[in-house]
Write an enzyme that holds these catalytic residues in place. Structure first.
Site, PDB file in Angstrom:
ATOM      1  N   GLN A  37     125.325  55.821  39.401  1.00  0.00           N
ATOM      2  CA  GLN A  37     127.102  54.921  38.894  1.00  0.00           C
ATOM      3  C   GLN A  37     127.736  56.082  38.774  1.00  0.00           C
ATOM      4  OE1 GLN A  37     124.306  51.792  35.513  1.00  0.00           O
ATOM      5  NE2 GLN A  37     125.867  50.957  36.110  1.00  0.00           N
ATOM      6  N   HIS A  81     116.884  55.527  36.001  1.00  0.00           N
ATOM      7  CA  HIS A  81     117.729  54.553  35.754  1.00  0.00           C
ATOM      8  C   HIS A  81     117.596  53.856  37.165  1.00  0.00           C
ATOM      9  CE1 HIS A  81     120.874  53.198  33.633  1.00  0.00           C
ATOM     10  NE2 HIS A  81     120.982  52.650  34.028  1.00  0.00           N
ATOM     11  N   ASN A 125     115.020  53.442  32.279  1.00  0.00           N
ATOM     12  CA  ASN A 125     115.242  52.158  32.493  1.00  0.00           C
ATOM     13  C   ASN A 125     114.862  50.724  32.636  1.00  0.00           C
ATOM     14  OD1 ASN A 125     118.477  50.912  31.023  1.00  0.00           O
ATOM     15  ND2 ASN A 125     118.694  50.934  33.306  1.00  0.00           N
ATOM     16  N   GLU A 126     115.401  49.916  31.247  1.00  0.00           N
ATOM     17  CA  GLU A 126     115.173  48.829  31.291  1.00  0.00           C
ATOM     18  C   GLU A 126     114.437  48.081  32.996  1.00  0.00           C
ATOM     19  OE1 GLU A 126     119.121  46.589  32.492  1.00  0.00           O
ATOM     20  OE2 GLU A 126     119.536  47.278  30.644  1.00  0.00           O
TER      21      GLU A 126
HETATM   22  C1  FCB Z   1     122.866  47.347  32.539  1.00  0.00           C
HETATM   23  C2  FCB Z   1     122.023  48.756  32.907  1.00  0.00           C
HETATM   24  C3  FCB Z   1     123.325  49.461  33.157  1.00  0.00           C
HETATM   25  C4  FCB Z   1     124.537  48.777  33.532  1.00  0.00           C
HETATM   26  C5  FCB Z   1     125.325  47.658  32.432  1.00  0.00           C
HETATM   27  C6  FCB Z   1     126.454  47.081  32.605  1.00  0.00           C
HETATM   28  O1  FCB Z   1     121.714  46.467  32.191  1.00  0.00           O
HETATM   29  O2  FCB Z   1     121.070  49.769  32.763  1.00  0.00           O
HETATM   30  O3  FCB Z   1     122.835  50.548  34.268  1.00  0.00           O
HETATM   31  O4  FCB Z   1     124.536  48.158  34.770  1.00  0.00           O
HETATM   32  O5  FCB Z   1     123.697  46.989  32.439  1.00  0.00           O
END
Ligand code: FCB
Length: 470
Positions: A70, A162, A206-207
């Site tokens: 990003q 990520h 990440n997520e």
């Molecule tokens: C989260 C992501 C991050 C970014 C934010 C706004 O879910 O981890 O990369 O996109 O949202």
């Protein structure tokens, strides 16, 4: 995150008369018992002493977060870059914030703004551009990044994955290939061997659930599938990958603190009187918010009626990483699994409920408080690894930050062990399928010139950080 809700126009603004003024700092963060006898006479405040403000614990981690794809620019060797080139999203990441070259000046700003912690991700596709071949140049680069943070007194929090995958790996099925677990372990082992002396805090994934949802359920992200069995397979491989990574990190650095960044999405039934909508909220909450953390915390994956797997003899989380943004309303659409997962309601339908940000997500600080309260059950430190807002009006960002920090302060008062707060994001950046329009940054980026401008919200946030009080 409003995943399957049609995105609102990015220029959308909330009603002009709402929340345009930042709330004043609280008189006191202590609970006041109104039943006690005569109130004590008010003492005039001593100049320069904010004795009535809420104080955060000493050593609280304050800062912001980014991710490689990003902000770095030219991450040409991963699956997201390919996805962009194939025209699957309206904007391409291109040079992004050119942070790969400008990280030092960006960290100078973070230091000036009082940050003592920074979360960023290592781009796997730079480190291992071909299967089994590690790039010395990339390894040196991230060492320089870590040293630059350390020199500025900023504690690094390193994300190992990520969302993006090296192309060679995506070409072999990506997260659907069971081999990925070993590939991830090999990459992580190398990373901890290279950087273990500098890094204590690690985020493996990440997520993961958002990743699975976007990439394997609604098909919005690479590889663009809509395939429930594949989604569950990927989820299991991610869990196994985390467990191996956890062990690899601890072998090399026993005192490391390892976790995932869990996206916590507050959910409410569209119609609270409908048992089906309520059941959908339960199913979604379990799958989105609880399953992954519970499996890693207990060492056992349980999906009732589907599968059971012993992942590890004990928990593999040293703390809980929480990413919190918003709440969604859920409508049941049937009595099978997709029906119980349900749909998200349109924003118009629940327009009256709360203020919405530039991407149409509701601003709902209470949700953060509820997650912090419910995560208390894990008896682990909690680090807020992301919390932020896309706001074209900067005053909305400051209000957002203040309201969420207020919830963090309340949680700390309740002795919930929150150890830090990282705002998303340090810089405006490339917001995946939403491109460059959403402005999340404490620091504005002019993408034509790469000029940085520190926003007022960043300076207000800095005041809180410098005093360590709200
Ligand atoms: C989260 C992501 C991050 C970014 C934010 C706004 O879910 O981890 O990369 O996109 O949202």
């Amino acid at each position: 995150m409003s995943d399957d809700t049609p995105a609102a126009p990015s220029t959308r603004e909330g009603p002009a008369d709402r929340a345009t003024t930042p709330p004043m700092p609280p008189e006191s963060a202590q609970r006041i018992d109104s039943s006690t006898a005569a109130p004590a006479p008010l003492k005039p405040p001593s100049p320069g002493i904010h004795s009535s403000n809420f104080r955060f614990p000493a050593g609280f981690l304050w800062g912001s977060a980014t991710s490689a794809h990003q902000v770095e620019g030219n991450c040409t060797n991963n699956d997201w870059w390919q996805w962009e080139q194939a025209g699957k999203v309206s904007e391409r990441s291109g040079l992004a914030c050119d942070h790969y070259r400008r990280f030092r000046e960006d960290f100078d700003l973070a230091r000036e703004l009082g940050h003592n912690a920074h979360r960023f991700s290592i781009e796997w596709s730079r480190i291992e551009p071909e299967e089994g071949t590690f790039s010395v140049e990339a390894i040196v680069h991230y060492r320089e990044v870590l040293e630059a943070l350390k020199e500025r007194g900023i504690e690094p929090i390193v994300t190992l994955h990520h969302y993006t995958l090296p192309r060679w790996l995506a070409d072999q099925g990506g997260w659907e290939n069971p081999e990925i677990v070993k590939w991830f372990e090999r990459y992580v082992t190398r990373m901890v061997a290279e950087y273990g002396d500098l890094v204590c805090w690690w985020i493996t994934l990440n997520e993961p659930v958002v990743h699975v949802f976007k990439s394997y359920i609604i098909g919005q992200w690479p590889p663009g599938k809509r395939d429930y069995p594949a989604a569950f397979r990927v989820l299991r491989y991610m869990l196994r990958a985390h467990v191996l990574a956890y062990r690899a990190i601890h072998e090399r650095r026993p005192d490391a603190r390892v976790s995932v960044a869990q996206h916590c999405l507050a959910l409410t039934p569209c119609d609270p009187r409908s048992w089906l909508d309520r059941a959908s909220v339960r199913v979604r909450s379990y799958l989105f918010n609880e399953l992954f953390l519970d499996a890693l915390h207990s060492g056992t994956l349980r999906v009732p009626g589907r599968f059971w797997e012993r992942l590890a003899p004990h928990g593999t989380l040293d703390f809980i990483g929480v990413n919190y943004y918003t709440r969604d309303f859920v409508k049941n659409t049937g009595i099978n699994l997709p029906g119980f997962i349900g749909n998200l309601c349109t924003i118009d339908h629940h327009q009256s409920v709360g203020k919405r940000n530039d991407l149409g997500w509701e601003v709902y600080p209470e949700g953060l408080a509820r997650f912090l309260e419910s995560l208390r059950r894990m008896k682990l430190p909690i680090l807020i690894t992301e919390n932020g807002v896309p706001a074209s009006r900067d005053i909305d960002r400051w209000v957002f930050i203040f309201m969420h920090l207020w919830q963090v302060a309340r949680a700390l008062e309740e002795e919930i062990p929150v150890v830090g707060y990282l705002y998303w994001s340090l810089l405006d950046n490339y917001e995946w399928a939403d491109g460059f329009t959403p402005r999340f940054g404490l620091i504005a980026v002019d993408y034509a010139t790469q000029e940085r401008v520190v926003r007022d919200s960043a300076r207000n946030f800095a005041e809180i950080l410098k005093r360590n009080e709200l």
